[in-house]
Design an enzyme around this catalytic site. Structure first.
Site, short mmCIF file in Angstrom:
data_model
loop_
_atom_site.label_atom_id
_atom_site.label_comp_id
_atom_site.label_asym_id
_atom_site.label_seq_id
_atom_site.Cartn_x
_atom_site.Cartn_y
_atom_site.Cartn_z
N TYR A 133 37.31 18.25 -0.87
CA TYR A 133 36.49 18.15 0.34
C TYR A 133 37.37 17.85 1.55
O TYR A 133 37.25 18.48 2.61
CB TYR A 133 35.47 17.02 0.12
N SER B 271 33.77 16.71 9.28
CA SER B 271 33.38 15.41 8.73
C SER B 271 34.41 14.42 9.26
O SER B 271 35.48 14.83 9.73
CB SER B 271 33.45 15.49 7.20
P1 NAD Z 1 22.93 19.24 1.87
O1 NAD Z 1 23.33 19.21 0.44
O2 NAD Z 1 21.63 18.64 2.27
O3 NAD Z 1 22.99 20.74 2.42
C1 NAD Z 1 24.09 21.58 2.14
C2 NAD Z 1 23.56 22.99 1.96
O4 NAD Z 1 24.67 23.86 1.67
C3 NAD Z 1 22.57 23.11 0.79
O5 NAD Z 1 21.35 23.68 1.22
C4 NAD Z 1 23.32 23.99 -0.19
O6 NAD Z 1 22.45 24.83 -0.96
C5 NAD Z 1 24.23 24.79 0.73
N1 NAD Z 1 25.33 25.38 -0.01
C6 NAD Z 1 26.26 24.75 -0.76
N2 NAD Z 1 27.05 25.65 -1.36
C7 NAD Z 1 26.61 26.88 -0.99
C8 NAD Z 1 27.01 28.21 -1.30
N3 NAD Z 1 28.00 28.49 -2.17
N4 NAD Z 1 26.35 29.23 -0.72
C9 NAD Z 1 25.31 28.99 0.12
N5 NAD Z 1 24.88 27.76 0.43
C10 NAD Z 1 25.52 26.71 -0.13
O7 NAD Z 1 24.14 18.56 2.67
P2 NAD Z 1 24.28 18.03 4.17
O8 NAD Z 1 24.53 16.59 4.08
O9 NAD Z 1 23.19 18.54 5.03
O10 NAD Z 1 25.66 18.72 4.55
C11 NAD Z 1 25.78 19.79 5.47
C12 NAD Z 1 27.22 19.84 5.98
O11 NAD Z 1 27.51 18.63 6.66
C13 NAD Z 1 28.27 19.99 4.86
O12 NAD Z 1 29.30 20.83 5.29
C14 NAD Z 1 28.79 18.57 4.71
O13 NAD Z 1 30.10 18.55 4.22
C15 NAD Z 1 28.71 18.10 6.16
N6 NAD Z 1 28.71 16.64 6.30
C16 NAD Z 1 27.72 15.91 5.74
C17 NAD Z 1 27.74 14.54 5.90
C18 NAD Z 1 26.68 13.66 5.31
O14 NAD Z 1 26.89 12.45 5.29
N7 NAD Z 1 25.54 14.19 4.87
C19 NAD Z 1 28.77 13.93 6.61
C20 NAD Z 1 29.77 14.72 7.18
C21 NAD Z 1 29.73 16.08 7.02
#
Ligand code: NAD
Length: 255
Positions: A150, A137
């Site tokens: 985080y 991130s």
């Molecule tokens: P999201 O919530 O849509 O998806 C995250 C997924 O992780 C979910 O399906 C959830 O069920 C799964 N998850 C969480 N804890 C878990 C566990 N203990 N066991 C199994 N699965 C688990 O979120 P996203 O925005 O698609 O994020 C995906 C990645 O991208 C994350 O690592 C997040 O930190 C990173 N990220 C997101 C953003 C953003 O703005 N959306 C920005 C930078 C980084």
């Protein structure tokens, strides 16, 4: 990609992970979706039983991580691409940050990527090819208020990625970390809605005045932009790219 690869993607039931799963599937990969939740809207992809599988997994558990790799290897014979993508957010000041949430964040977002890397490494070394992509991130590079768990986990992922790159290099295993700013996914939509309630303004105002305040382009990132980066890093053209952070942030960290 020259021959079909098997890709294991965590957190692929939703958001960025689901987009990556679909992109790798359309590139011809066998795709394993690991998540604690059912991948509701990936039913079409999961209907391709020969090439896809959903393995329910709680990544906070070491035994579940080990079993995930074992099941994938028994189903598809190899793991060529590992995308450590699962994550979640918790917002609280340091002195109120629940200790159990801190531990869970580090387990899911740092320990699970370490364990999965450890378990896929022997196979990747043996075959002399591998791609490991960790979802960082902008909070792998800079901090924001009230996100200690985080930010610590995402910074740690950069160190894990660099170590993996050094140890994997001689075996043609690359490791990279992708560092997006706000991507339009359920994780972010929930945060926008919560801030709108707290601040008493519309979700559109939260988006432009809070979430995109530091963005030069002023646009939310789409999951497909992140998936495209994953495809590139998995390609043979990217064989010399390793140990690096790939920032997709609309210019956020340029200032
Ligand atoms: P999201 O919530 O849509 O998806 C995250 C997924 O992780 C979910 O399906 C959830 O069920 C799964 N998850 C969480 N804890 C878990 C566990 N203990 N066991 C199994 N699965 C688990 O979120 P996203 O925005 O698609 O994020 C995906 C990645 O991208 C994350 O690592 C997040 O930190 C990173 N990220 C997101 C953003 C953003 O703005 N959306 C920005 C930078 C980084």
């Amino acid at each position: 990609m020259s021959k079909p690869r098997t890709a294991l993607i965590t957190g692929a039931a939703s958001g960025i992970g689901a987009e990556i799963a679909q992109a790798l599937f359309h590139e011809g990969c066998h795709v394993v979706i690991a998540d604690r939740n059912e991948p509701g809207y990936l039913v079409d992809l999961l209907a391709e039983h020969q090439r896809t599988q959903f393995i329910p997994t709680d990544l906070s558990q070491q035994a579940a991580c080990q079993s995930l790799v074992e099941q994938t290897l028994s189903e598809f014979g190899s793991i060529d691409i590992l995308v450590n993508n699962a994550g979640f957010q918790h917002v609280a000041p340091l002195e109120e940050f629940p200790e159990s949430t801190w531990e869970n964040m580090l387990q899911v977002m740092l320990t699970a990527p370490f364990l999965l890397t450890r378990y896929v490494f022997p196979g990747m070394k043996q075959q002399g090819w591998g791609r490991i992509i960790n979802m960082g991130s902008i909070h792998s590079q800079v901090a924001s208020l009230n996100k200690a768990g985080y930010i610590a986990a995402k910074h740690g992922l950069v160190g894990l990625t660099k170590s993996t790159a050094l140890e994997g290099g001689p075996f043609q295993i690359t490791a990279n970390v992708i560092c997006p700013a706000y991507v339009r996914t359920p994780l972010v939509e929930q945060q926008i809605a919560a801030q709108a309630r707290t601040l008493g303004i519309s979700t559109e105002e939260v988006e432009s005045q809070v979430f995109l305040k530091a963005s030069a382009t002023g646009k939310m990132i789409e999951p497909a932009e992140v998936a495209a980066m994953v495809l590139y890093l998995c390609s043979d053209q990217a064989k010399s790219i390793t140990g690096a952070c790939w920032t997709i942030d609309g210019g956020w960290t340029a200032q």
